[in-house]
Motif scaffolding. Structure first.
Motif, PDB file in Angstrom:
ATOM      1  N   PHE A 101       0.811  -1.208   0.000  1.00 23.23           N
ATOM      2  CA  PHE A 101       0.000   0.000   0.000  1.00 23.23           C
ATOM      3  C   PHE A 101       0.851   1.267   0.000  1.00 23.23           C
ATOM      4  O   PHE A 101       0.648   2.161  -0.827  1.00 23.23           O
ATOM      5  N   LEU A 102       1.806   1.377   0.907  1.00 18.73           N
ATOM      6  CA  LEU A 102       2.612   2.590   1.003  1.00 18.73           C
ATOM      7  C   LEU A 102       3.494   2.784  -0.232  1.00 18.73           C
ATOM      8  O   LEU A 102       3.713   3.919  -0.667  1.00 18.73           O
ATOM      9  N   LYS A 103       3.967   1.707  -0.810  1.00 21.86           N
ATOM     10  CA  LYS A 103       4.773   1.825  -2.029  1.00 21.86           C
ATOM     11  C   LYS A 103       3.926   2.339  -3.185  1.00 21.86           C
ATOM     12  O   LYS A 103       4.350   3.213  -3.946  1.00 21.86           O
ATOM     13  N   PHE A 104       2.723   1.806  -3.323  1.00 19.23           N
ATOM     14  CA  PHE A 104       1.855   2.233  -4.417  1.00 19.23           C
ATOM     15  C   PHE A 104       1.387   3.678  -4.228  1.00 19.23           C
ATOM     16  O   PHE A 104       1.297   4.440  -5.189  1.00 19.23           O
ATOM     17  N   ILE A 105       1.106   4.064  -2.987  1.00 23.35           N
ATOM     18  CA  ILE A 105       0.738   5.449  -2.708  1.00 23.35           C
ATOM     19  C   ILE A 105       1.930   6.364  -2.995  1.00 23.35           C
ATOM     20  O   ILE A 105       1.777   7.451  -3.548  1.00 23.35           O
ATOM     21  N   GLY A 106       3.133   5.914  -2.645  1.00 24.67           N
ATOM     22  CA  GLY A 106       4.336   6.698  -2.904  1.00 24.67           C
ATOM     23  C   GLY A 106       4.584   6.910  -4.383  1.00 24.67           C
ATOM     24  O   GLY A 106       5.072   7.973  -4.793  1.00 24.67           O
ATOM     25  N   ILE A 107       4.252   5.918  -5.203  1.00 23.21           N
ATOM     26  CA  ILE A 107       4.426   6.055  -6.648  1.00 23.21           C
ATOM     27  C   ILE A 107       3.558   7.188  -7.182  1.00 23.21           C
ATOM     28  O   ILE A 107       3.995   7.994  -8.001  1.00 23.21           O
ATOM     29  N   PHE A 108       2.334   7.291  -6.692  1.00 23.20           N
ATOM     30  CA  PHE A 108       1.456   8.368  -7.148  1.00 23.20           C
ATOM     31  C   PHE A 108       1.720   9.683  -6.424  1.00 23.20           C
ATOM     32  O   PHE A 108       1.391  10.752  -6.932  1.00 23.20           O
ATOM     33  N   ALA A 109       2.343   9.624  -5.236  1.00 26.96           N
ATOM     34  CA  ALA A 109       2.624  10.852  -4.491  1.00 26.96           C
ATOM     35  C   ALA A 109       3.725  11.673  -5.140  1.00 26.96           C
ATOM     36  O   ALA A 109       3.729  12.898  -5.021  1.00 26.96           O
ATOM     37  N   ILE A 110       4.652  11.015  -5.836  1.00 30.39           N
ATOM     38  CA  ILE A 110       5.757  11.743  -6.463  1.00 30.39           C
ATOM     39  C   ILE A 110       5.248  12.799  -7.444  1.00 30.39           C
ATOM     40  O   ILE A 110       5.650  13.951  -7.374  1.00 30.39           O
ATOM     41  N   PRO A 111       4.340  12.498  -8.368  1.00 30.34           N
ATOM     42  CA  PRO A 111       3.847  13.586  -9.216  1.00 30.34           C
ATOM     43  C   PRO A 111       2.736  14.409  -8.566  1.00 30.34           C
ATOM     44  O   PRO A 111       2.595  15.596  -8.853  1.00 30.34           O
ATOM     45  N   TYR A 112       1.946  13.794  -7.671  1.00 30.39           N
ATOM     46  CA  TYR A 112       0.782  14.495  -7.132  1.00 30.39           C
ATOM     47  C   TYR A 112       1.137  15.635  -6.186  1.00 30.39           C
ATOM     48  O   TYR A 112       0.502  16.693  -6.222  1.00 30.39           O
ATOM     49  N   ILE A 113       2.112  15.457  -5.324  1.00 26.53           N
ATOM     50  CA  ILE A 113       2.420  16.489  -4.331  1.00 26.53           C
ATOM     51  C   ILE A 113       2.861  17.793  -5.001  1.00 26.53           C
ATOM     52  O   ILE A 113       2.314  18.857  -4.698  1.00 26.53           O
ATOM     53  N   PRO A 114       3.829  17.769  -5.933  1.00 25.25           N
ATOM     54  CA  PRO A 114       4.156  19.038  -6.605  1.00 25.25           C
ATOM     55  C   PRO A 114       2.989  19.606  -7.416  1.00 25.25           C
ATOM     56  O   PRO A 114       2.785  20.823  -7.459  1.00 25.25           O
ATOM     57  N   LEU A 115       2.209  18.728  -8.048  1.00 25.27           N
ATOM     58  CA  LEU A 115       1.077  19.208  -8.835  1.00 25.27           C
ATOM     59  C   LEU A 115       0.020  19.878  -7.950  1.00 25.27           C
ATOM     60  O   LEU A 115      -0.578  20.878  -8.345  1.00 25.27           O
ATOM     61  N   MET A 116      -0.207  19.354  -6.771  1.00 20.85           N
ATOM     62  CA  MET A 116      -1.186  19.968  -5.879  1.00 20.85           C
ATOM     63  C   MET A 116      -0.698  21.313  -5.361  1.00 20.85           C
ATOM     64  O   MET A 116      -1.491  22.235  -5.150  1.00 20.85           O
ATOM     65  N   MET A 117       0.624  21.453  -5.179  1.00 19.50           N
ATOM     66  CA  MET A 117       1.162  22.758  -4.789  1.00 19.50           C
ATOM     67  C   MET A 117       0.956  23.782  -5.908  1.00 19.50           C
ATOM     68  O   MET A 117       0.564  24.919  -5.648  1.00 19.50           O
ATOM     69  N   ILE A 118       1.207  23.369  -7.138  1.00 21.49           N
ATOM     70  CA  ILE A 118       0.999  24.252  -8.285  1.00 21.49           C
ATOM     71  C   ILE A 118      -0.482  24.596  -8.423  1.00 21.49           C
ATOM     72  O   ILE A 118      -0.845  25.745  -8.671  1.00 21.49           O
ATOM     73  N   GLN A 119      -1.351  23.617  -8.225  1.00 19.29           N
ATOM     74  CA  GLN A 119      -2.785  23.867  -8.329  1.00 19.29           C
ATOM     75  C   GLN A 119      -3.260  24.831  -7.240  1.00 19.29           C
ATOM     76  O   GLN A 119      -4.144  25.657  -7.485  1.00 19.29           O
ATOM     77  N   THR A 120      -2.665  24.758  -6.067  1.00 18.92           N
ATOM     78  CA  THR A 120      -3.022  25.686  -5.001  1.00 18.92           C
ATOM     79  C   THR A 120      -2.664  27.117  -5.381  1.00 18.92           C
ATOM     80  O   THR A 120      -3.453  28.048  -5.169  1.00 18.92           O
ATOM     81  N   VAL A 121      -1.498  27.304  -5.974  1.00 22.05           N
ATOM     82  CA  VAL A 121      -1.091  28.643  -6.413  1.00 22.05           C
ATOM     83  C   VAL A 121      -2.030  29.147  -7.507  1.00 22.05           C
ATOM     84  O   VAL A 121      -2.463  30.309  -7.483  1.00 22.05           O
ATOM     85  N   ILE A 122      -2.362  28.281  -8.463  1.00 17.00           N
ATOM     86  CA  ILE A 122      -3.280  28.681  -9.540  1.00 17.00           C
ATOM     87  C   ILE A 122      -4.649  29.043  -8.969  1.00 17.00           C
ATOM     88  O   ILE A 122      -5.273  30.018  -9.395  1.00 17.00           O
ATOM     89  N   SER A 123      -5.116  28.286  -7.986  1.00 15.85           N
ATOM     90  CA  SER A 123      -6.414  28.583  -7.356  1.00 15.85           C
ATOM     91  C   SER A 123      -6.377  29.921  -6.628  1.00 15.85           C
ATOM     92  O   SER A 123      -7.356  30.673  -6.654  1.00 15.85           O
ATOM     93  N   LEU A 124      -5.271  30.211  -5.960  1.00 17.46           N
ATOM     94  CA  LEU A 124      -5.157  31.500  -5.273  1.00 17.46           C
ATOM     95  C   LEU A 124      -5.176  32.656  -6.261  1.00 17.46           C
ATOM     96  O   LEU A 124      -5.845  33.668  -6.034  1.00 17.46           O
ATOM     97  N   ILE A 125      -4.452  32.518  -7.367  1.00 17.61           N
ATOM     98  CA  ILE A 125      -4.451  33.563  -8.395  1.00 17.61           C
ATOM     99  C   ILE A 125      -5.848  33.725  -8.986  1.00 17.61           C
ATOM    100  O   ILE A 125      -6.345  34.834  -9.166  1.00 17.61           O
ATOM    101  N   SER A 126      -6.495  32.599  -9.246  1.00 20.62           N
ATOM    102  CA  SER A 126      -7.833  32.635  -9.842  1.00 20.62           C
ATOM    103  C   SER A 126      -8.846  33.259  -8.892  1.00 20.62           C
ATOM    104  O   SER A 126      -9.652  34.105  -9.302  1.00 20.62           O
ATOM    105  N   SER A 127      -8.827  32.869  -7.638  1.00 18.67           N
ATOM    106  CA  SER A 127      -9.813  33.414  -6.698  1.00 18.67           C
ATOM    107  C   SER A 127      -9.567  34.895  -6.436  1.00 18.67           C
ATOM    108  O   SER A 127     -10.508  35.673  -6.327  1.00 18.67           O
TER     109      SER A 127
END
Length: 146
Positions: free
Chosen positions: A29-55
């Motif tokens: 479980f943790l290995k599979f979650i880690g595989i998806f966490a590598i791209p997701y964590i930076p992408l969610m940070m970028i999405q947060t910045v885009i949401s702040l600019i948009s709002s």
């Protein structure tokens, strides 16, 4: 003589398939979650910045003028680019790395988060070409539906 380290591939019943899948995900479980966490964590940070600019730009929008502010245009174009990058990284590369991890586990090879990405090194170009083809076909079908 058959090597006992390599499993014999045979058709499984639905119950065997579900049991094997649940056991596989529970053990890794943790290995599979880690595989998806590598791209997701930076992408969610970028999405947060885009949401702040948009709002923030939506608060500055004056509907009577009917003109988009530069912040809104930046947020909308950033969102479009973000969707494309997310499609490539998550739907393509992370899914391929997860598939490789599952295949390695099934054949008895060690499963690692970064090792799953490293084994994709020879097929990056083919994977990106296939993703580009899917993107182009999706755009063509979307225009055709309209």
């Amino acid at each position: 003589m058959i090597d006992s380290a390599v499993p014999i591939i045979r058709p499984m019943t639905l119950a065997e398939l579900l049991d094997r899948s649940i056991r596989l995900y529970r053990q890794n479980f943790l290995k599979f979650i880690g595989i998806f966490a590598i791209p997701y964590i930076p992408l969610m940070m970028i999405q947060t910045v885009i949401s702040l600019i948009s709002s923030r730009s939506m608060l500055d929008f004056d509907p009577s003028s009917g003109e988009f502010t530069p912040g809104m245009l930046t947020a909308f174009s950033g969102s479009f680019v973000f969707i494309i990058i997310q499609f490539i990284l998550v739907q393509g590369i992370a899914t391929a790395a997860l598939t490789r991890a599952v295949a390695n586990n099934y054949t008895g090879k060690p499963v690692g988060i970064l090792d799953s990405y490293r084994t994709l090194s020879t097929s990056w170009i083919k994977l990106l070409a296939a993703l580009f083809l899917v993107f182009v076909l999706t755009m063509i079908l979307s225009v055709w539906m309209i």
